[in-house]
Design a protein around this motif. Sequence first.
Motif, short mmCIF file in Angstrom:
data_model
loop_
_atom_site.label_atom_id
_atom_site.label_comp_id
_atom_site.label_asym_id
_atom_site.label_seq_id
_atom_site.Cartn_x
_atom_site.Cartn_y
_atom_site.Cartn_z
N MET A 160 20.05 -6.70 29.95
CA MET A 160 21.30 -7.34 30.33
C MET A 160 21.88 -8.08 29.12
O MET A 160 21.18 -8.75 28.38
N SER A 161 23.20 -7.94 28.93
CA SER A 161 23.87 -8.58 27.81
C SER A 161 23.98 -10.09 28.04
O SER A 161 23.85 -10.57 29.16
N ASN A 162 24.21 -10.81 26.93
CA ASN A 162 24.57 -12.22 27.08
C ASN A 162 25.87 -12.31 27.87
O ASN A 162 26.76 -11.46 27.71
N ARG A 163 25.97 -13.32 28.68
CA ARG A 163 27.14 -13.44 29.55
C ARG A 163 27.84 -14.78 29.33
O ARG A 163 27.19 -15.81 29.17
N PHE A 164 29.17 -14.72 29.37
CA PHE A 164 30.00 -15.89 29.16
C PHE A 164 31.13 -15.88 30.20
O PHE A 164 31.39 -14.86 30.83
N ALA A 165 31.80 -17.01 30.34
CA ALA A 165 32.93 -17.08 31.26
C ALA A 165 34.04 -17.90 30.66
O ALA A 165 33.79 -18.90 29.96
N VAL A 166 35.27 -17.50 30.94
CA VAL A 166 36.46 -18.28 30.64
C VAL A 166 37.17 -18.54 31.97
O VAL A 166 37.49 -17.59 32.70
N ILE A 167 37.39 -19.80 32.28
CA ILE A 167 38.10 -20.18 33.50
C ILE A 167 39.48 -20.71 33.11
O ILE A 167 39.59 -21.66 32.32
N LEU A 168 40.52 -20.09 33.65
CA LEU A 168 41.89 -20.47 33.31
C LEU A 168 42.34 -21.58 34.25
O LEU A 168 42.50 -21.37 35.45
N ALA A 169 42.55 -22.76 33.68
CA ALA A 169 42.88 -23.93 34.51
C ALA A 169 43.88 -24.84 33.82
O ALA A 169 43.83 -26.05 33.96
N ALA A 170 44.82 -24.23 33.07
CA ALA A 170 45.75 -25.05 32.28
C ALA A 170 47.13 -25.16 32.89
O ALA A 170 47.92 -26.01 32.49
N GLY A 171 47.46 -24.32 33.88
CA GLY A 171 48.81 -24.33 34.44
C GLY A 171 49.09 -25.59 35.25
O GLY A 171 48.18 -26.20 35.82
N GLN A 172 50.35 -25.94 35.33
CA GLN A 172 50.74 -27.17 36.03
C GLN A 172 50.75 -26.99 37.54
O GLN A 172 50.44 -27.92 38.29
N GLY A 173 51.12 -25.79 37.98
CA GLY A 173 51.18 -25.56 39.43
C GLY A 173 52.39 -26.20 40.07
O GLY A 173 52.28 -26.91 41.07
N THR A 174 53.58 -25.93 39.52
CA THR A 174 54.79 -26.59 40.00
C THR A 174 55.11 -26.23 41.45
O THR A 174 55.71 -27.03 42.16
N ARG A 175 54.69 -25.04 41.89
CA ARG A 175 55.00 -24.63 43.26
C ARG A 175 54.22 -25.44 44.30
O ARG A 175 54.55 -25.42 45.48
N MET A 176 53.17 -26.14 43.87
CA MET A 176 52.45 -27.01 44.80
C MET A 176 53.28 -28.23 45.17
O MET A 176 53.04 -28.86 46.20
N LYS A 177 54.25 -28.56 44.29
CA LYS A 177 55.09 -29.75 44.52
C LYS A 177 54.23 -30.97 44.83
O LYS A 177 54.35 -31.60 45.88
N SER A 178 53.38 -31.29 43.86
CA SER A 178 52.39 -32.34 44.08
C SER A 178 52.17 -33.12 42.80
O SER A 178 52.27 -32.59 41.70
N LYS A 179 51.81 -34.39 42.97
CA LYS A 179 51.39 -35.20 41.82
C LYS A 179 49.97 -34.84 41.39
O LYS A 179 49.56 -35.16 40.29
N LEU A 180 49.22 -34.21 42.28
CA LEU A 180 47.85 -33.80 41.98
C LEU A 180 47.87 -32.45 41.28
O LEU A 180 48.52 -31.50 41.72
N TYR A 181 47.15 -32.39 40.17
CA TYR A 181 47.06 -31.17 39.38
C TYR A 181 46.53 -30.03 40.26
O TYR A 181 45.61 -30.22 41.06
N LYS A 182 47.09 -28.83 40.12
CA LYS A 182 46.86 -27.75 41.08
C LYS A 182 45.40 -27.46 41.36
O LYS A 182 44.96 -27.42 42.52
N VAL A 183 44.59 -27.24 40.32
CA VAL A 183 43.22 -26.80 40.55
C VAL A 183 42.33 -27.90 41.12
O VAL A 183 41.18 -27.66 41.46
N LEU A 184 42.88 -29.13 41.24
CA LEU A 184 42.12 -30.21 41.85
C LEU A 184 42.42 -30.38 43.34
O LEU A 184 41.80 -31.21 44.00
N HIS A 185 43.33 -29.60 43.86
CA HIS A 185 43.56 -29.63 45.31
C HIS A 185 42.31 -29.13 46.02
O HIS A 185 41.72 -28.12 45.65
N PRO A 186 41.88 -29.85 47.06
CA PRO A 186 40.62 -29.50 47.70
C PRO A 186 40.74 -28.36 48.70
O PRO A 186 41.77 -28.20 49.38
#
Length: 456
Positions: A1-27
């Motif tokens: 098995m090869s070495n494995r890595f991950a990139v998680i994309l979490a930089a967008g603002q999430g304007t469509r959530m219309k929230s003061k809370l950053y999008k990926v932090l919504h529970p």
Amino acid sequence: MSNRFAVILAAGQGTRMKSKLYKVLHPVCGKPMIQHVVDQVSGVGLEKIVTIIGHGADAVKDQLGNQVTYALQNEQLGTGHAVMQAEAELAEEKGVTIVVCGDTPLITSETMEALMEHHEHTQAKVTILTANASDPTGYGRIVRNAEGAVERIVEHKDATEHEREISEINTGTYCFDNASLFAALKQVGNDNVQGEYYLPDVIEILQRQGEVVSAYQTDTFSETLGVNDRVALSQAEQVMKQRINERLMRAGVTIVDPDHTYVSSDAQIGQDTVLLPGTVIQGETVIGDDCTIGPHTEIIDSTVGDRTKLKQSVIHQSQIGNDVNVGPFAHIRPSSEIHDEVKIGNFVEVKKSVFGNRSKASHLSYIGDANVGEDVNLGCGSITVNYDGENKHLTTIEDGAFIGCNTNLVAPVTVGKQAYVAAGSTITNDVPGQALSIARARQTNKEGYVTKKNDK
């Protein structure tokens, strides 16, 4: 098995959530979306996880801590540009990198493992996670050739009528040969309406180079749901709730009404425990066997022993023992310890207190900042007067004491073992063990009072 890595994309603002809370932090079921993704990615066995942060970077760091490595995307210039920010961490590595979005809380480690195994088995340079959608409108379609190999991805707006009939869609999760990924990213341009660098362009570049491009189709479309607004957030909540409840029921928990029972993904519940409608269990709550929880009971980050009944009550950051009865309409506030066979009855509030075995506060009492021993009886309306306007003070009630109804215990004060306090007393001094303390005004009856009053 090869070495494995991950990139998680979490930089967008999430304007469509219309929230003061950053999008990926919504529970979703009590846990931030990004935490769901990190928890599942961590189950695949990775050498390194790089999370791309931008808007709300500090808040994301506060949530994830040292679980991941971070790379900052100062300007949000597309998904390809976001992955490029991980170059310093990953470009020199050899192995396989999975790229997943931080707003896909339903994706599972099992699906990611299957994707990576398929990628390694086919010796592809890139593997696309796909799914069959009942309504693929808006999604990129996977176009395969006669042999079933991926020919291209066509966006909905660019697809022909025939291509729009394809139900296999691009989920936005990919597996790459790491070296090929970062080499191809250098060739991605931004000649498009948005002026952004798109990660799917890497696939076209690798195809032109004659590299193998494969696809792995997940059986569960719901896993691929990306949350971009509150509607999608509620859909993710429903799917996650159903997943958690089914797992618990298959493990021996009875959930009478799964549609109206909400359990955190981190909660643990023992066999033959019954969850009644309206139950909400949050955080890292642990509940033992043979309990009855609800209806309409909220438990947050607490531990509950075996055979305990909690009815129409709130328990928050506390420990509840075995064979305890709580409620209805009781409130156990943080830092309380309720030991075995205790009864906390209707409209009783307990705060930062210890109740010893077999003690009772059956109704209409406030017990705050108190050490209550074993076999203590607190009558209706018992109050520990713990606050002097500036500081909180401790009340100690030793084993076997009996506190009469409507008693105020003005802290700091101690009631000794097997002592009695008469109903209606306000106790300001310690009560010795086995004593009877009466602290109330002597009753006076004025006979004939009403007649004399009326004669005036």
